[in-house]
Scaffold this motif. Structure first.
Motif, PDB file in Angstrom:
ATOM      1  N   LYS A  86       0.821  -1.119   0.002  1.00  0.00           N
ATOM      2  CA  LYS A  86      -0.063   0.061   0.210  1.00  0.00           C
ATOM      3  C   LYS A  86       0.839   1.133  -0.032  1.00  0.00           C
ATOM      4  O   LYS A  86       0.367   2.194  -0.575  1.00  0.00           O
ATOM      5  N   LYS A  87       2.038   1.085   0.875  1.00  0.00           N
ATOM      6  CA  LYS A  87       2.844   2.204   0.801  1.00  0.00           C
ATOM      7  C   LYS A  87       3.569   2.606  -0.568  1.00  0.00           C
ATOM      8  O   LYS A  87       3.692   3.661  -0.942  1.00  0.00           O
ATOM      9  N   PHE A  88       3.804   1.514  -1.278  1.00  0.00           N
ATOM     10  CA  PHE A  88       4.729   1.626  -2.442  1.00  0.00           C
ATOM     11  C   PHE A  88       3.350   1.995  -3.475  1.00  0.00           C
ATOM     12  O   PHE A  88       4.080   3.069  -4.297  1.00  0.00           O
ATOM     13  N   ALA A  89       2.457   1.697  -3.411  1.00  0.00           N
ATOM     14  CA  ALA A  89       1.563   1.933  -4.556  1.00  0.00           C
ATOM     15  C   ALA A  89       1.190   3.403  -4.321  1.00  0.00           C
ATOM     16  O   ALA A  89       0.971   4.164  -5.143  1.00  0.00           O
ATOM     17  N   GLY A  90       0.850   4.134  -3.021  1.00  0.00           N
ATOM     18  CA  GLY A  90       0.756   5.627  -2.843  1.00  0.00           C
ATOM     19  C   GLY A  90       1.856   6.103  -3.339  1.00  0.00           C
ATOM     20  O   GLY A  90       1.671   7.376  -3.753  1.00  0.00           O
ATOM     21  N   MET A  91       3.107   5.658  -2.947  1.00  0.00           N
ATOM     22  CA  MET A  91       4.039   6.718  -3.478  1.00  0.00           C
ATOM     23  C   MET A  91       4.174   6.594  -5.025  1.00  0.00           C
ATOM     24  O   MET A  91       4.674   7.650  -5.609  1.00  0.00           O
ATOM     25  N   ALA A  92       3.945   5.500  -5.725  1.00  0.00           N
ATOM     26  CA  ALA A  92       4.034   5.231  -6.975  1.00  0.00           C
ATOM     27  C   ALA A  92       2.844   6.178  -7.512  1.00  0.00           C
ATOM     28  O   ALA A  92       3.261   6.933  -8.611  1.00  0.00           O
ATOM     29  N   LEU A  93       1.949   6.245  -6.948  1.00  0.00           N
ATOM     30  CA  LEU A  93       0.616   7.349  -7.541  1.00  0.00           C
ATOM     31  C   LEU A  93       1.091   8.617  -7.387  1.00  0.00           C
ATOM     32  O   LEU A  93       0.817   9.399  -8.529  1.00  0.00           O
ATOM     33  N   ILE A  94       2.054   8.881  -6.547  1.00  0.00           N
ATOM     34  CA  ILE A  94       2.251  10.537  -6.129  1.00  0.00           C
ATOM     35  C   ILE A  94       3.172  11.028  -7.264  1.00  0.00           C
ATOM     36  O   ILE A  94       3.171  11.802  -7.985  1.00  0.00           O
ATOM     37  N   ILE A  95       4.277   9.961  -7.595  1.00  0.00           N
ATOM     38  CA  ILE A  95       5.198  10.254  -8.821  1.00  0.00           C
ATOM     39  C   ILE A  95       4.636  10.169 -10.177  1.00  0.00           C
ATOM     40  O   ILE A  95       4.959  11.043 -10.862  1.00  0.00           O
ATOM     41  N   ALA A  96       3.540   9.265 -10.268  1.00  0.00           N
ATOM     42  CA  ALA A  96       2.690   9.201 -11.514  1.00  0.00           C
ATOM     43  C   ALA A  96       2.160  10.596 -11.888  1.00  0.00           C
ATOM     44  O   ALA A  96       2.136  11.190 -12.771  1.00  0.00           O
ATOM     45  N   GLY A  97       1.581  11.143 -10.496  1.00  0.00           N
ATOM     46  CA  GLY A  97       0.861  12.388 -10.709  1.00  0.00           C
ATOM     47  C   GLY A  97       1.637  13.567 -11.148  1.00  0.00           C
ATOM     48  O   GLY A  97       1.387  14.314 -11.977  1.00  0.00           O
ATOM     49  N   VAL A  98       2.712  13.670 -10.591  1.00  0.00           N
ATOM     50  CA  VAL A  98       3.861  14.684 -10.657  1.00  0.00           C
ATOM     51  C   VAL A  98       4.290  14.245 -12.206  1.00  0.00           C
ATOM     52  O   VAL A  98       4.296  15.639 -12.912  1.00  0.00           O
ATOM     53  N   VAL A  99       4.584  13.311 -12.612  1.00  0.00           N
ATOM     54  CA  VAL A  99       4.968  13.160 -14.261  1.00  0.00           C
ATOM     55  C   VAL A  99       3.823  13.508 -15.000  1.00  0.00           C
ATOM     56  O   VAL A  99       4.074  14.232 -15.918  1.00  0.00           O
ATOM     57  N   ILE A 100       2.736  13.063 -14.756  1.00  0.00           N
ATOM     58  CA  ILE A 100       1.486  13.444 -15.609  1.00  0.00           C
ATOM     59  C   ILE A 100       1.378  15.004 -15.724  1.00  0.00           C
ATOM     60  O   ILE A 100       1.064  15.474 -16.733  1.00  0.00           O
ATOM     61  N   MET A 101       1.617  15.808 -14.494  1.00  0.00           N
ATOM     62  CA  MET A 101       1.431  17.160 -14.510  1.00  0.00           C
ATOM     63  C   MET A 101       2.505  17.827 -15.445  1.00  0.00           C
ATOM     64  O   MET A 101       2.233  18.589 -16.007  1.00  0.00           O
ATOM     65  N   ASN A 102       3.667  17.126 -15.418  1.00  0.00           N
ATOM     66  CA  ASN A 102       4.691  17.709 -16.156  1.00  0.00           C
ATOM     67  C   ASN A 102       4.650  17.420 -17.792  1.00  0.00           C
ATOM     68  O   ASN A 102       4.848  18.223 -18.432  1.00  0.00           O
ATOM     69  N   LEU A 103       4.112  16.364 -18.095  1.00  0.00           N
ATOM     70  CA  LEU A 103       3.621  15.994 -19.392  1.00  0.00           C
ATOM     71  C   LEU A 103       2.411  16.999 -19.989  1.00  0.00           C
ATOM     72  O   LEU A 103       2.495  17.075 -21.341  1.00  0.00           O
ATOM     73  N   THR A 104       1.776  17.712 -19.147  1.00  0.00           N
ATOM     74  CA  THR A 104       0.862  18.361 -20.062  1.00  0.00           C
ATOM     75  C   THR A 104       1.397  19.589 -20.705  1.00  0.00           C
ATOM     76  O   THR A 104       0.693  20.408 -21.333  1.00  0.00           O
ATOM     77  N   GLY A 105       2.779  20.076 -20.147  1.00  0.00           N
ATOM     78  CA  GLY A 105       3.211  20.995 -20.874  1.00  0.00           C
ATOM     79  C   GLY A 105       2.656  22.468 -20.535  1.00  0.00           C
ATOM     80  O   GLY A 105       2.826  23.466 -21.502  1.00  0.00           O
ATOM     81  N   VAL A 106       2.180  22.631 -19.381  1.00  0.00           N
ATOM     82  CA  VAL A 106       1.475  24.042 -18.870  1.00  0.00           C
ATOM     83  C   VAL A 106       2.466  24.996 -18.757  1.00  0.00           C
ATOM     84  O   VAL A 106       3.631  24.744 -18.187  1.00  0.00           O
ATOM     85  N   SER A 107       2.382  26.112 -19.449  1.00  0.00           N
ATOM     86  CA  SER A 107       3.399  27.133 -19.340  1.00  0.00           C
ATOM     87  C   SER A 107       2.532  28.402 -18.555  1.00  0.00           C
ATOM     88  O   SER A 107       1.395  28.366 -18.592  1.00  0.00           O
ATOM     89  N   HIS A 108       3.242  29.054 -18.194  1.00  0.00           N
ATOM     90  CA  HIS A 108       2.750  30.438 -17.513  1.00  0.00           C
ATOM     91  C   HIS A 108       2.830  31.734 -18.277  1.00  0.00           C
ATOM     92  O   HIS A 108       3.589  31.872 -19.206  1.00  0.00           O
TER      93      HIS A 108
END
Length: 108
Positions: A86-108
């Protein structure tokens, strides 16, 4: 590029400060308590410098997400806390979420 360096160092300072919380014994031990204060001050200052060039949502997600995952890893490696699926899955989901946010290519 420099903003990314600021962000990485801010994450490391936040992980250090969070790790010192465990050693501070409720802010009863001087040096670990000072480490908490100094670590968080540096972390927020460096995060504010990174935000001059990085989008808020992306930078904060990276800072909080990777900081959380690294702090959990410190808990397992240094403080011998339990590590399970469960702890591994939670950490993997956090990292996956960060990667997905970075892949959106949002600029300011």
């Amino acid at each position: 590029m420099l903003a990314s360096v600021y962000l990485v160092v801010a994450i490391l300072c936040e992980v250090f400060a969070s790790s010192m919380l465990k050693l501070s014994n409720g802010f009863k031990k001087l040096y670990p308590s000072a480490g908490v204060v100094v670590g968080y001050i540096l972390s927020f200052y460096l995060l504010s410098l990174a935000l001059k060039a990085l989008p808020l949502g992306t930078a904060y997600a990276i800072w909080a997400g990777l900081g959380t995952a690294l702090t959990a890893l410190i808990g397992v490696l240094v403080y011998k806390e339990r590590f399970n699926a469960k702890k591994f899955a939670g950490m993997a989901l956090i990292i996956a979420g960060v990667v997905i946010m970075n892949l959106t290519g949002v600029s300011h």
